[in-house]
Design an enzyme around this catalytic site. Structure first.
Site, PDB file in Angstrom:
ATOM      1  CE  LYS A   1      -4.211   2.270   2.979  1.00  6.94           C
ATOM      2  NZ  LYS A   1      -4.401   1.618   3.863  1.00  6.94           N
TER       3      LYS A   1
ATOM      4  CG  HIS B   1      -3.066   4.878   0.180  1.00  6.07           C
ATOM      5  ND1 HIS B   1      -2.502   4.287  -0.660  1.00  6.07           N
ATOM      6  CD2 HIS B   1      -4.612   5.342   0.991  1.00  6.07           C
ATOM      7  CE1 HIS B   1      -4.258   3.604  -0.338  1.00  6.07           C
ATOM      8  NE2 HIS B   1      -5.005   3.308   0.318  1.00  6.07           N
TER       9      HIS B   1
END
Length: 234
Positions: A112, A114
């Protein structure tokens, strides 16, 4: 409930109960199925078909009983993406219900970029880690999990699976072909990686179950499953 170092009779009874449950749930099926190794298998185990709350809860009970009976010590659970995520979570819940509350984590296939970022979710990986998955075929998923756990500074200590197919693993050759090897993925993890493996049932348990079904339709699959083990078994 099976606890501590269970007797072989208790473990065999648990395995037979699990095989019956897998058959009743449609998870264990018979026919002709092509495996990742390119073999035509007379049976197929698809843990993704433990697809409702009741089945998943009962599956977690089998894992927890087998783990507690094995005597394997561990500090946390890791569920590899994707099937291992619900399996690991369900087993963590069942173990907590039985008085053994341990942290749980899992990974994403893609990191991921963010929020908290990274590929790991849940509790920090530390101590002796138990990997929970459905089956091991070539051991590829296990090696990926082991690398993640080591990179986080923890110890990949043991693996829990539902079914040990007890068959020869394969190795990909330089020319792209696949070659059978003399050991199974479970034996590789135990012997070469030094990790403990806990399985609810093995192919031998399935054969024992089929041998008791001579009076019904299931019994007709015994010769084919036995022939498959004779050819590819370890």
């Amino acid at each position: 409930m099976v606890t501590g170092q269970a007797s072989s009779a208790e473990m065999q009874a648990l395995a037979q109960e699990f095989v019956q449950f897998a058959v009743d749930s449609g998870v264990l099926r018979f026919g002709q199925f092509k495996t990742k190794a390119g073999r035509m298998s007379p049976y197929f185990f698809n843990a993704g078909l433990f697809d409702d709350g009741a089945k998943l809860s009962r599956l977690a009970q089998f894992y927890a009983k087998a783990l507690l009976a094995s005597g394997i010590e561990f500090d946390m659970i890791f569920g590899p993406a994707y099937k291992g995520i619900p399996l690991g979570a369900a087993v963590a819940i069942e173990l907590a219900r039985l008085g053994k509350n341990v942290p749980f984590a899992y990974n994403r296939k893609e990191a991921k970029d963010h929020g908290e970022g990274g590929s790991l979710v849940g509790a920090p990986l530390k101590g002796r880690v138990l990997i929970v998955d459905d089956v091991m075929s070539a051991g590829t998923a296990a090696r990926e999990s082991i690398a993640l756990i080591k990179a986080a500074g923890a110890t990949p200590h043991a693996i829990a699976i539902a079914l040990d197919r007890q068959e020869m693993a394969t190795e990909k050759q330089d020319d792209g072909s696949v070659k059978d090897v003399s050991h199974s993925a479970v034996q590789y993890v135990q012997g070469s990686l030094g990790m403990a493996v806990c399985c609810i049932a093995q192919l031998s348990d399935l054969l024992a179950y089929l041998s008791t079904q001579s009076g019904n339709e299931l019994g007709q699959h015994l010769p084919r499953v036995q022939a498959y083990r004779d050819r590819y078994g370890v």
